[in-house]
Design an enzyme around this catalytic site. Structure first.
Site, PDB file in Angstrom:
ATOM      1  N   HIS A 186       0.967  -1.230   0.094  1.00 54.34           N
ATOM      2  CA  HIS A 186      -0.125  -0.021  -0.053  1.00 54.34           C
ATOM      3  C   HIS A 186       0.843   1.344   0.003  1.00 54.34           C
ATOM      4  O   HIS A 186       0.250   2.463  -0.365  1.00 54.34           O
ATOM      5  CB  HIS A 186      -1.176   0.074   1.333  1.00 54.34           C
ATOM      6  N   ASP A 227      -2.678 -10.598  -2.130  1.00 52.87           N
ATOM      7  CA  ASP A 227      -3.011  -9.932  -1.046  1.00 52.87           C
ATOM      8  C   ASP A 227      -4.617  -9.540  -1.347  1.00 52.87           C
ATOM      9  O   ASP A 227      -4.814  -9.005  -2.310  1.00 52.87           O
ATOM     10  CB  ASP A 227      -2.396  -8.647  -0.466  1.00 52.87           C
ATOM     11  N   ASP A 231      -4.267 -12.659   3.381  1.00 52.35           N
ATOM     12  CA  ASP A 231      -5.575 -12.276   4.070  1.00 52.35           C
ATOM     13  C   ASP A 231      -6.808 -12.517   3.325  1.00 52.35           C
ATOM     14  O   ASP A 231      -7.893 -12.421   3.690  1.00 52.35           O
ATOM     15  CB  ASP A 231      -5.468 -10.602   4.341  1.00 52.35           C
TER      16      ASP A 231
END
Ligand SMILES: [Zn+2]
Length: 324
Positions: free
Chosen positions: A89, A126, A214
Site C-alpha cells: 500500500h 493480498d 488475508d
C-alpha cells in the site's frame, strides 16, 4: 513439482537510503525516520510508526532485495521473504494500511537495474489492492502488475478493472477485483483464465509475488474464503509459470494476513508448494469446508469474464475466453 529440496534461511541486509529512494520521496523517508526516532505517529493513513520502526522497515525492504540477489545469483531457485511491515500500500510520499516502505516496488526496481531485467511480473494476491505497487509501475511496460483483490475493499477507490496503466504501460496493469466470498475455485478460475494467458504472452524473466494471506477464510479484515489448499494451489501455479518462463526464479514477499491462528498454516502450505517438501502438518481448521470454498459460482465467473473482456484489447485472451 519442483525437484529442488535444499532449503536454508538467509538473514536480510537492511535496505540503504538509496534503495528507498528508488520509489519514495526523500521528504517521506525523512518523516518516517523522524517519527521512528522520537515518539512515533502515523506516516500517512493507518501506517503507524513506533520507536525503531524505521530500522525494522529497512530490514523488511532489505529482505526483499536479499531475495532478489539470492535468486538472481542462483543461490536458490525460489525464496519466501517472511518480512513485516508489509509494503504494497505504501505510495511514493505516504504510508498506508500498515505499510511504510514498498518492499516489492523497491526490490523490483533494484532487480531491473542491477540485473538489467526487461520483463518482471509482479503478482499481488493480498486481499487488498496493491495501490502503491500499481503507482510505481503504472506507466512501465517492463513490469507487468497483476492484482487479485476483494472488490472495493481497501483502498475502496482503487483496483478497478478499467485501471489498466497509462502511456507505454497501458495494458501492463491488470486489476482483478473478485466478489466477497470468493474461495479456492473462484481464485483458480481467475488464475487460469486471466493470469496464465497474459503471463505466457509477457514471458517474464523474474516473478515477484506480493503474498498476502488475508484472502484466508478466517481473516478479520476481509471476506474471502481461501484455505490452505487454495494457497498451495496459488503457489504451485506460480511455480509452474516460473519454471516455464524463467528457470523457476520466483520470490514471494509476505504482505498481509491477520488471523494469527490460521495464517501460519497458509504460509506453510505456500512454502511446501515452493519447496516440494511435505511437512505432514495438516490444516486443523478447514477439513469440513469443502463445498463452498471449492465451488465456482456464476457471479465469480462473471467478474473474471469482465476482466478478460477488458484485457483482450491488450493481450491474446480470446481463445481462453471462448473455451467457456
Ligand atoms: Zn492485505
Amino acid at each position: 513439482m519442483p525437484t529442488h529440496t535444499k532449503t536454508y534461511i538467509d538473514p536480510p541486509k537492511p535496505a540503504t537510503r538509496a534503495d528507498l529512494e528508488r520509489f519514495h520521496h526523500p521528504h517521506y523517508i525523512d518523516r518516517v525516520k523522524e517519527l521512528s526516532d522520537h515518539n512515533g505517529g502515523d506516516a500517512g493513513e493507518h501506517a503507524i510508526v513506533g520507536r525503531g520502526s524505521y530500522e525494522i522497515a529497512l530490514l523488511s525492504a532489505g529482505g526483499a532485495i536479499t531475495a532478489v540477489d539470492a535468486v538472481m545469483n542462483n543461490h536458490v531457485t525460489n525464496v519466501y521473504a517472511l518480512t513485516r511491515p508489509p509494503g504494497h500500500h505504501a505510495e511514493t510520499d505516504q504510508g498506508m494500511g500498515f505499510c511504510l516502505f514498498n518492499n516489492v516496488a523497491i526490490a523490483t526496481d533494484y532487480a531491473k537495474e542491477k540485473y538489467n531485467l526487461k520483463r518482471i511480473l509482479v503478482l499481488d494476491w493480498d486481499v487488498h489492492h496493491g495501490n502503491g505497487t500499481e503507482q510505481a509501475f503504472y506507466s512501465d511496460n517492463e513490469v507487468l502488475f497483476i492484482s487479485l483483490h476483494q472488490d472495493r475493499l481497501y483502498p475502496a477507490d482503487r483496483g478497478y478493472i478499467e485501471h489498466t496503466g497509462e502511456g507505454k504501460g497501458k495494458g501492463y496493469t491488470v486489476n482483478i477485483p473478485l466478489p466477497a466470498g470468493t474461495g479456492n475455485a473462484g481464485y483458480m478460475h481467475a488464475f487460469e483464465r486471466i493470469v496464465e494467458p497474459i503471463v505466457n504472452e509477457f514471458e517474464p524473466d523474474l516473478i515477484i509475488v506480493s503474498a498476502g494471506q488475508d484472502p484466508n477464510f478466517f481473516d478479520p479484515l476481509a471476506r474471502m474464503m481461501v484455505t490452505t489448499k487454495g494457497f498451495y494451489q496459488f503457489s504451485e501455479f506460480m511455480n509452474k509459470l516460473a519454471e516455464k518462463h524463467c528457470g523457476g526464479k520466483l520470490i514471494l514477499c509476505h504482505e498481509g494476513g491477520y488471523s494469527a491462528a490460521y495464517v501460519p498454516f497458509c504460509s506453510l502450505a505456500i512454502v511446501e508448494a515452493m519447496s516440494g517438501i511435505s511437512t505432514g502438518v495438516n490444516d486443523p481448521f478447514t477439513s469440513s469446508l469443502g463445498a463452498p470454498v471449492n465451488t465456482l459460482f456464476p457471479h465469480e465467473e462473471e467478474a473474471v469474464k469482465r476482466v478478460v473482456q477488458e484485457h483482450s484489447h491488450f493481450w491474446s485472451m480470446e481463445q481462453k475466453a471462448s473455451q467457456k
